[in-house]
Design an enzyme around this catalytic site. Structure first.
Site, PDB file in Angstrom:
ATOM      1  CG  ASP A   3      -2.290   0.573   0.926  1.00 32.11           C
ATOM      2  OD1 ASP A   3      -2.342   1.793   0.662  1.00 32.11           O
ATOM      3  OD2 ASP A   3      -3.299  -0.152   0.951  1.00 32.11           O
ATOM      4  CB  SER A  31      -9.050   0.588  -1.122  1.00 30.19           C
ATOM      5  OG  SER A  31      -8.264   0.578  -2.274  1.00 30.19           O
ATOM      6  CG  HIS A  72      -5.187   3.878   0.181  1.00 31.74           C
ATOM      7  ND1 HIS A  72      -4.732   2.581   0.131  1.00 31.74           N
ATOM      8  CD2 HIS A  72      -6.368   3.876  -0.492  1.00 31.74           C
ATOM      9  CE1 HIS A  72      -5.597   1.832  -0.541  1.00 31.74           C
ATOM     10  NE2 HIS A  72      -6.605   2.607  -0.924  1.00 31.74           N
TER      11      HIS A  72
END
Length: 697
Positions: A136, A501, A199
């Protein structure tokens, strides 16, 4: 005059030809894939260097060209090559594929309770031995979700490392690496495993975060945690402001497998389908599976259009996104007393209005926009709030964050707002603080979640499973804007965002929970437990054909347009419950589709005992039939095992088809490597659509 005229035309054409020729010879990053890890004593990097030396002509050029050697878990390398050099390498012995490097994109206080994985169900002794590897944007290591109080040292099996560049590991985050193959950094990139985007911190805390008090500026206040709070985290930062490089992704898989992770979570993917030998996630996850590691993938955010699913390799767990029983609502009231309710947001792919604002007119005002935007124009023009109404957003099913107090209303309510503005000399409005409402309709697959069928192997049902991916509260990097809007300088440790996600780490956490309870289960067994049935996926021989007999925990039958429905599936299941148990099959399908299960009763007398059954699906000729879904449900009175079954048709020439065995064929070396050439069918590019950059990750 004639000669001059001819020269004036030919010269630029010749110049263009020379320029194009130079561009073709420019060295660009390529991935050379060579299959399983070499068993030879010779250094893998040395062998790769020798291959490059032969093609490039000098040791110095080979050294300068080589970027990565993949040799810890599988064999291959990344190198800067011209098109001609790439072609020559592809013809070498042992080389399976050579592909240009490509850029991939990134695709809670309530969600785990909604899944019924409450804290009183946690605590398997092996939980602290389970390691989740996340590919990620990195993590924010000081985040309270990663506090290691009460954690002992890393498990003895751990072979990873912590890159201490602007980063410190602990007994919760036990490993951290970062990869940037072209050594390019843009604002706000940090050359470190540290997350500057948010994220990665969000996905890591969703899968594995410890319990912590959380809210989003007071909204959704409560205790947030990951699926397995006692698990460990290994960070593999592969995504940057420019995207996620396939060379970096493959290197991260190579390291994660060798480091000793148990589950790999990948919330990113490509915009279009690749053959499995050209897809770094498919390659990396295949070798992870071969080493006993399950890879959980996001399905993509290009829904609700069909054949848009990303990460569809049969050996991975492909996760779609659904709602949970909570939605965020902000009410708005006009000065004339008419009220309009804010409904949860959606995903329009462009803004039509509220651009190029007059700051003098906007300053201090609530602005009405007839299109959905990120709100940055209003913020920069010193507005104080925004009311959005967009004809493209008819049934919104996901919330958004904006840099100013904002609300999204229906097109019908938007007309009322316009009428009020036009009829009033001094129109006013109030935007109230958001509330969390109970959503009794949940779970529902959200509109943005990518749909199947699989564009490469349509005999395998994809996505595999759905998990919470809408309005998820989890950790965030304080360096990143909470709304993603230009000019929004607010800093927060928690954020509410949506996307597959977000659903992917929910499935990763659930897989880690199963792994903790059953340390010796294979990736296929863990995946099957989550999807509910089967054990190891197997196939007989290497003859190209349908994938019906792969021991997959679902059934997918697709039929050519104008043909009759007919298919036979064979499955083998393993008893992991009570030693003496009997399961009876129940069928749930539309009456016009015939389904028989033989035998329809499975009786077990021992744990680990296996039984085989056959499913026959029949029906009439179908033309342009929408996807029809049903299920076979096995029950012993206490346990319920649900296996989805879908039937759909296609037109020859569509992205997915079965025109001939040639459509499945690959080179002989690829067939012998995977042993399942029927899985490697070529296809065209699938449709795609843009998504809101912040909320659909």
């Amino acid at each position: 005059m004639v000669k001059a005229g001819v020269f004036s035309i030919l010269y630029p054409l010749l110049l263009s030809a020379l320029v194009l020729n130079c561009q073709c010879q420019e060295r660009k990053l390529h991935i050379v894939y060579m299959g399983g890890r070499s068993q030879e004593d010779v250094s893998v990097a040395s062998k790769h260097h020798t291959m490059l030396h032969k093609v490039l002509g000098s040791a110095a050029s080979a050294k300068e060209s080589l970027v990565y050697s993949y040799g810890r878990s599988f064999n291959g390398f990344a190198a800067k090559l011209t098109q001609d050099e790439a072609r020559r390498l592809s013809e070498m012995e042992g080389v399976i594929s050579v592909n240009p490097n490509r850029i991939h994109k990134l695709h809670t206080t309530r969600s785990w309770d909604f899944l019924n994985l409450t804290t009183n169900k946690l605590g398997a002794p092996q939980e602290s031995d389970v390691i989740i590897g996340l590919l990620d944007t990195g993590v924010w290591p000081e985040h309270p979700s990663f506090n290691d109080t009460g954690f002992g040292p890393p498990p003895a099996k751990w072979k990873g490392t912590c890159t201490n560049t602007n980063f410190t590991c602990n007994n919760k985050i036990i490993g951290a690496r970062y990869y940037n193959s072209d050594n390019s950094y843009y604002e706000p990139d940090i050359p470190s495993p540290r997350d500057s985007e948010g994220h990665g911190t969000h996905t890591a805390s969703t899968a594995s975060g410890v319990e912590v008090d959380a809210s989003y500026f007071g909204l959704a206040k409560g205790v947030a945690r990951g699926g397995v709070p006692n698990s460990r985290i290994a960070v593999y930062k592969v995504c940057w402001a420019s995207g996620c490089s396939s060379a970096d992704i493959l290197k991260a898989f190579d390291d994660a497998i060798a480091d000793g992770v148990d589950i790999i979570s990948v919330s990113l993917g490509s915009d279009f389908p690749d053959d499995y030998f050209d897809d770094p996630i498919a390659i990396g996850s295949f070798h992870a599976m071969r080493n006993g590691i399950l890879t959980s993938n996001s399905a993509g955010n290009s829904g609700p259009f069909p054949v848009t699913v990303s990460n569809f390799a049969p050996w991975t767990l492909t996760v779609a996104a659904n709602t949970i029983d909570r939605k965020f609502v902000a009410k708005m009231q006009l000065g004339n007393g008419d009220a309009a309710n804010y409904t949860i947001g959606s995903s329009p792919d462009f803004a039509r209005f509220c651009e190029g604002m007059n700051a003098r007119m906007v300053a201090g005002k609530i602005v009405f926009c007839e299109a959905l935007t990120d709100g940055s124009e209003i913020l920069q023009a010193n507005g104080v709030g925004t009311i959005f109404s967009d004809v493209l957003v008819v049934n919104p099913d996901v919330a958004f964050s904006w840099p100013l107090p904002s609300t999204l209303i229906s097109p019908e309510d938007g007309k009322s707002v316009l009428d009020y503005i036009r009829s009033s000399d001094n129109p006013t409005a109030t935007i109230f603080f958001s509330d969390a409402w109970k959503d009794v309709m949940a779970p529902v697959v959200v509109s943005f979640s990518s749909r199947g069928p699989s564009p490469i192997t349509p005999d395998i049902l994809k996505p595999d499973i759905t998990a919470p991916g809408v309005d998820i509260l989890a950790g965030w990097s304080p360096l990143s804007s909470s709304s993603g809007s230009d000019g929004d300088t607010r800093s927060t440790l928690f954020n509410i965002i949506s996307g597959t996600s977000m659903s992917c780490p929910h499935a990763s956490g659930a897989a880690a929970f199963v792994k903790a309870a059953h340390p010796n289960w294979s990736p296929a067994a863990i995946k099957s437990a989550l999807m509910t049935t089967g054990d190891n996926s197997t196939c007989d021989g290497t003859t190209p054909g349908r994938a019906w007999d792969l021991n997959y925990p679902s059934f997918s039958l697709y039929v050519e347009d104008g043909q009759i429905i007919m298919g036979t599936f064979t499955r083998t299941v393993t008893n992991v419950g009570a030693a003496n148990s009997t399961y009876t099959a129940n069928l749930y399908m539309p009456a016009w589709i015939g389904v028989t299960v033989e035998p329809s009763v499975l009786t077990f007398s021992a744990v680990g005992e296996t039984k085989t059954f056959t499913v026959n699906v029949t029906g009439p000729t179908i033309f342009q039939q929408p996807i029809t879904s049903g299920a076979i449900i096995w029950t012993d009175g206490a346990h319920v095992v649900r296996t989805p079954l879908v039937v759909y048709n296609y037109i020859p020439g569509a992205p997915y088809n079965l025109e001939s065995d040639e459509s499945y064929s690959m080179t002989q070396k690829k067939q012998s490597f995977f042993g399942q050439s029927s899985l490697y069918q070529k296809s065209g590019i699938m449709g795609q659509r843009k998504a809101h950059p912040q909320f659909f990750n």
